[in-house]
Design an enzyme around this catalytic site. Structure first.
Site, PDB file in Angstrom:
ATOM      1  N   CYS A 128      45.572 -57.750 -50.588  1.00  0.00           N
ATOM      2  CA  CYS A 128      46.805 -57.947 -49.830  1.00  0.00           C
ATOM      3  C   CYS A 128      47.399 -56.617 -49.389  1.00  0.00           C
ATOM      4  O   CYS A 128      48.107 -55.956 -50.153  1.00  0.00           O
ATOM      5  CB  CYS A 128      47.806 -58.728 -50.683  1.00  0.00           C
ATOM      6  SG  CYS A 128      49.395 -58.925 -49.877  1.00  0.00           S
ATOM      7  N   CYS A 152      51.153 -56.397 -49.522  1.00  0.00           N
ATOM      8  CA  CYS A 152      51.754 -56.176 -50.841  1.00  0.00           C
ATOM      9  C   CYS A 152      51.549 -54.738 -51.300  1.00  0.00           C
ATOM     10  O   CYS A 152      52.443 -54.140 -51.893  1.00  0.00           O
ATOM     11  CB  CYS A 152      51.115 -57.081 -51.894  1.00  0.00           C
ATOM     12  SG  CYS A 152      50.779 -58.744 -51.355  1.00  0.00           S
ATOM     13  N   ASP A 153      50.361 -54.192 -51.054  1.00  0.00           N
ATOM     14  CA  ASP A 153      49.995 -52.942 -51.727  1.00  0.00           C
ATOM     15  C   ASP A 153      49.779 -51.745 -50.808  1.00  0.00           C
ATOM     16  O   ASP A 153      49.583 -50.624 -51.282  1.00  0.00           O
ATOM     17  CB  ASP A 153      48.711 -53.178 -52.548  1.00  0.00           C
ATOM     18  CG  ASP A 153      48.904 -54.284 -53.566  1.00  0.00           C
ATOM     19  OD1 ASP A 153      50.017 -54.368 -54.124  1.00  0.00           O
ATOM     20  OD2 ASP A 153      47.976 -55.065 -53.790  1.00  0.00           O
TER      21      ASP A 153
END
Ligand code: NAP
Length: 313
Positions: free
Chosen positions: A136, A139-140
Site C-alpha cells: 500500500c 499507507c507507507d
C-alpha cells in the site's frame, strides 16, 4: 450472546456494501452492516479518485468512503464495527456470528467482503513486511522520502502506486515479469512520461535482503525471466502490486465459487448458489473491479434481497 433478528445482513463496508445498505435502508428493510477488518475497503488505501462519477474535481478515496458511510447511516443502516467469523447458510434464517459475540438471524445476506492484496509469497518477503515491504503506497509511501523504491507488477495498481510514490521517493523502479504492461493506456503514458520512474522489463523478484536487527530492507535480488541472469538493486522500499484475492474463506464449501475463489452469481444478478444470499462487488467480480461497478452490484443485491423477502416471507 447478543442475538439480532433482521431482514438483511450486509457483510463488508466498501462501495458494494454501503450502496447495498443505502438501497436496503431506503426500502425500509432496516439493514445491519458489519464493517469487517478494513472498514471502508480498498478505497481507504487509495488517494486520488478521478473515475467515480458525480465529482467534477478529483476526490480522495477515504473521503468518498466516509461520505458513503454517512449516507448509509443517514438513511437508517445499523452499523457494526465488527467481524463476521462464521456463517450458516444451510437454513433460513441464515445465522452469522461475529467476533464480538453477536449472532445475526437474517432473512437474507449480502456478501460484500471485497478482495485483498496478493503477495509474492517468497520466504524473505514475510521477514520484511512492514519493514520496507508494503502492499500500500498510500499507507507507507511517506516513509520513503528521497529514497529509491521498487514497485512489482504491471497492472493499474502497480502503475498507480509507482506514480504516487514519485511524490516522495527520489526514484521509483517498476519491476515487471513481462515486456508489456496491462495497465490502462492513460496510466502507461503518465508512467513513461515521468522521469523519476524507470521500468525493468522481464524480471521477477527472487529474494529480499536486509538487516535483521532491526529488520531493514536493503536489497532486492531480481532474475531475468528470459535468460535467468540475476541482478541486485539497492533499495529500502518494495511495494507489491500484483493483484488481489477475493475475501471468501468464510464462505468456502457454503457457496459455489470459481477456481480463483470468487463467488459465482447468476447471470445479470447477484444471486449466489443459496437462495436469499447475494454477493456484490469485488468478491464476485474479477473483471471490472471498480468502485462504481461494486456500487452498482451493491444496488442490485439490495433490490434482489428486497424482492426475495417480499416473495418468501
Ligand atoms: P491486475 O490487473 O491483475 O495486474 C496484476 C499485475 O501483477 C500483472 O501485471 C501481473 O503480471 C502481475 N503479477 C501477478 N502475479 C505476479 C507475481 N507472482 N509476480 C510478479 N508479477 C505478478 O491487478 P491490479 O493492478 O491490482 O488491478 C486489478 C483490477 O483493478 C484491474 O481490473 C484494474 O483495472 C482495476 N484497477 C483500476 C484502477 C483504476 O481504474 N484507477 C486502479 C487500480 C486497479 P502479468 O501482466 O504478467 O499477468
Amino acid at each position: 450472546m447478543n442475538k439480532i433478528e433482521n431482514n438483511v445482513l450486509i457483510i463488508g463496508s466498501g462501495p458494494a456494501g454501503y450502496t447495498a445498505a443505502i438501497y436496503a435502508a431506503r426500502a425500509n428493510l432496516k439493514p445491519h452492516l458489519v464493517s469487517g477488518l478494513e472498514p471502508g475497503g480498498q478505497l481507504t488505501i487509495t488517494t486520488d479518485v478521478e473515475n467515480y462519477p458525480g465529482f467534477g474535481d478529483v476526490i480522495q478515496g477515504p473521503w468518498l468512503m466516509e461520505e458513503m458511510k454517512k449516507q448509509a447511516l443517514n438513511v437508517g443502516t445499523i452499523f457494526h464495527n465488527d467481524i463476521v467469523t462464521s456463517v450458516d447458510f444451510s437454513r433460513n434464517p441464515f445465522v452469522s456470528k461475529t467476533e464480538s459475540g453477536t449472532e445475526f438471524n437474517s432473512k437474507s445476506v449480502i456478501i460484500a467482503t471485497g478482495a485483498q492484496a496478493r503477495w509474492l509469497n517468497i520466504e524473505s518477503e514475510n521477514k520484511f513486511k512492514g519493514f520496507g515491504i508494503s502492499a500500500c503506497a498510500t499507507c507507507d509511501g511517506f516513509f520513503f522520502k528521497d529514497q529509491k523504491v521498487i514497485v512489482v507488477g504491471g497492472g493499474n495498481s502497480a502503475v498507480e502506486e509507482a506514480l504516487f510514490l514519485t511524490k516522495f521517493a527520489s526514484k521509483v523502479i517498476l519491476v515487471h515479469r513481462r515486456d508489456q504492461l496491462r495497465a490502462e493506456k492513460i496510466l502507461q503514458d503518465r508512467l513513461f512520461n515521468n522521469n523519476k520512474i524507470e521500468v525493468i522489463w522481464n524480471h521477477k523478484v527472487l529474494e529480499f535482503i536486509g538487516y535483521e536487527n532491526p529488520y531493514t530492507l536493503t536489497k532486492v535480488i531480481l532474475e531475468n525471466t528470459k535468460n535467468k541472469i540475476k541482478s541486485t538493486i539497492d533499495t529500502n522500499g518494495a511495494f507489491i502490486a500484483i493483484g488481489h484475492d477475493p475475501a471468501t474463506s468464510l464462505f468456502k464449501g457454503k457457496l459455489e465459487m470459481d477456481d480463483e475463489n470468487y463467488i459465482i452469481t447468476k447471470n445479470d444478478s447477484t444471486q449466489t448458489s443459496v437462495k436469499g444470499v447475494f454477493a456484490a462487488g469485488d468478491v464476485k467480480d474479477k473483471i471490472y473491479r471498480q468502485a462504481v461497478t461494486a456500487a452498482g452490484t451493491g444496488c442490485m443485491a439490495a433490490l434482489e434481497a428486497e424482492k426475495y423477502i417480499a416473495e418468501s416471507f
